[in-house]
Design a protein around this motif. Sequence first.
Motif, PDB file in Angstrom:
ATOM      1  N   HIS A   1       5.757   0.883   0.812  1.00  0.00           N
ATOM      2  CA  HIS A   1       6.212   2.181   1.314  1.00  0.00           C
ATOM      3  C   HIS A   1       5.302   2.740   2.403  1.00  0.00           C
ATOM      4  N   LEU A   2       4.000   2.623   2.187  1.00  0.00           N
ATOM      5  CA  LEU A   2       3.077   3.188   3.170  1.00  0.00           C
ATOM      6  C   LEU A   2       3.191   2.446   4.500  1.00  0.00           C
TER       7      LEU A   2
ATOM      8  N   GLN B   1       5.744   0.840   5.601  1.00  0.00           N
ATOM      9  CA  GLN B   1       7.030   1.184   6.206  1.00  0.00           C
ATOM     10  C   GLN B   1       7.022   2.599   6.775  1.00  0.00           C
ATOM     11  N   ALA B   2       6.319   3.497   6.096  1.00  0.00           N
ATOM     12  CA  ALA B   2       6.211   4.867   6.604  1.00  0.00           C
ATOM     13  C   ALA B   2       5.577   4.855   7.988  1.00  0.00           C
TER      14      ALA B   2
ATOM     15  N   ASN C   1       7.730   3.492  10.731  1.00  0.00           N
ATOM     16  CA  ASN C   1       8.834   4.379  11.117  1.00  0.00           C
ATOM     17  C   ASN C   1       8.415   5.581  11.960  1.00  0.00           C
ATOM     18  N   TYR C   2       7.100   5.784  12.099  1.00  0.00           N
ATOM     19  CA  TYR C   2       6.603   6.920  12.885  1.00  0.00           C
ATOM     20  C   TYR C   2       6.789   6.661  14.368  1.00  0.00           C
TER      21      TYR C   2
ATOM     22  N   PHE D   1       3.848   7.505  17.156  1.00  0.00           N
ATOM     23  CA  PHE D   1       2.756   6.615  17.525  1.00  0.00           C
ATOM     24  C   PHE D   1       3.130   5.792  18.755  1.00  0.00           C
TER      25      PHE D   1
ATOM     26  N   PHE E   1       0.899   3.111  21.026  1.00  0.00           N
ATOM     27  CA  PHE E   1       0.649   2.176  19.919  1.00  0.00           C
ATOM     28  C   PHE E   1       1.954   1.455  19.602  1.00  0.00           C
TER      29      PHE E   1
ATOM     30  N   TRP F   1      -7.241  -0.189  11.006  1.00  0.00           N
ATOM     31  CA  TRP F   1      -6.877   1.130  10.473  1.00  0.00           C
ATOM     32  C   TRP F   1      -6.688   0.915   8.975  1.00  0.00           C
TER      33      TRP F   1
ATOM     34  N   PHE G   1      -6.202   1.619   5.157  1.00  0.00           N
ATOM     35  CA  PHE G   1      -5.676   2.525   4.128  1.00  0.00           C
ATOM     36  C   PHE G   1      -6.049   2.065   2.728  1.00  0.00           C
TER      37      PHE G   1
END
Lengths: 222, 222
Positions: free
Chosen positions: A94-95, A97-98, A101-102, A105, A110, A175, A177
């Motif tokens: 999910h993260l 994919q989140a 989808n932004y 960026f 990016f 990056w 997470f």
Amino acid sequence: MCEEKQISAAVIRRLPRYYRYLGDLLEKDVVRISSRELSEKMKVTASQIRQDLNNFGGFGQQGYGYNVSYLYSEIGKILGLDKSYNVIIIGAGHLGQAIANYTDFEKRGFKFRALFDIDPKVIGTSIRGMDVLPMSQLESFVKENNINIAALTLPKSKAGAVASDLVSWGVKAIWNFAPTDLNLSGDVVVENVHLAESLMRLSYNMNAAESKDGRKGNISWS
Amino acid sequence: MCEEKQISAAVIRRLPRYYRYLGDLLEKDVVRISSRELSEKMKVTASQIRQDLNNFGGFGQQGYGYNVSYLYSEIGKILGLDKSYNVIIIGAGHLGQAIANYTDFEKRGFKFRALFDIDPKVIGTSIRGMDVLPMSQLESFVKENNINIAALTLPKSKAGAVASDLVSWGVKAIWNFAPTDLNLSGDVVVENVHLAESLMRLSYNMNAAESKDGRKGNISWS
DNA sequence: TAGATTGTTAATCGATTAACAATC
DNA sequence: TAGATTGTTAATCGATTAACAATC
């Protein structure tokens, strides 16, 4: 010559926020702004704004202030947003994919090129035109597509090994997470987003705020 | 009496990281650790560790160091992780769902109770047993379920209004993922996670690192 | 020009590091 | 006991704020 003054991390932490406020002003067609006006909006001192900006050069004009559009573009350059980056995401949960989808960026240069995962259920699918590929294709993809940045949205147990592979294949920035500190050799930039730590700071501050209330009103704690 | 020294934000920023390292040591069955050993692992000074901890009390023992299990639990209490919180997520997009799926948060006492959205496609579905509810039910749900914390994973255009409603209904802390600063009145804690700003810091540091390389080797920039 | 506001230096404030007496 | 390591004070370092001359 070519002496570059080392800019403190505190200044760098504030730059994107200036950039955001200037972008908002630009959308409202504000042409000029003084450090005092901006300081009121942002709730920092005007002194700090002028000091921060003057690390990079004089962008204002005495008696006038700053031209919003010019300052916005200059800070963008300082942050490297005038360049283009090839980004991949490791971990298509999910993260991952989140982030994929932004669309914001992409606008800043990016460019997301692919996602990678080990789960056969997501491999072969695609997100906004980006393929989810198996980890076996990671090395060739990184090398062939000039990947600069990798976002790590995978379990912490995998993060360290994947990160050092990526660096050895040419990735220049991670990056991260995953809730762990990556100890990488070589010149690589690591930017951490530790959500659990953020949530803990929130709960600390919540309890600190309540203690203060208690003192004002009836004290239920000793 | 009851004088509470104000703890600086710099210290609070570091506490969750200590907590994480101590948790890792605990998993490896490490019983004791000195500030010097911990400082080597965490790449901070031993002085800083001792100063930070002594803001909250003396948790160590001369000649011995710190008991890992005890210190872990004490820092947990300082961070408020011995309490339980009722959390909702506003915005059931990928980011909201990513957070809802993090089981680690539940372990630390953050109990996710529901998600809210305006999209009929997701309303009525459920994630790990949590319902996705329509925004029309938000007020009653917050009031009836003693919701303390709200995570905002929705567009910035909606964030401000929703946040001030939530605060008026009793929410004490906002975990804000929307790229905007919430200016809320009343005693509410806001913890921001601004991903776009994080990515900009990354690109700044990438370019700063490359400039340094250039200076060492062949200089391609003027 | 007069007023406004920057760029920059100097003063203050706070955070980090060093040092060491206390003590386990 | 002797050695180790904390808790804490003092010294240093850096970041923030204040002030003001320069100048648009």
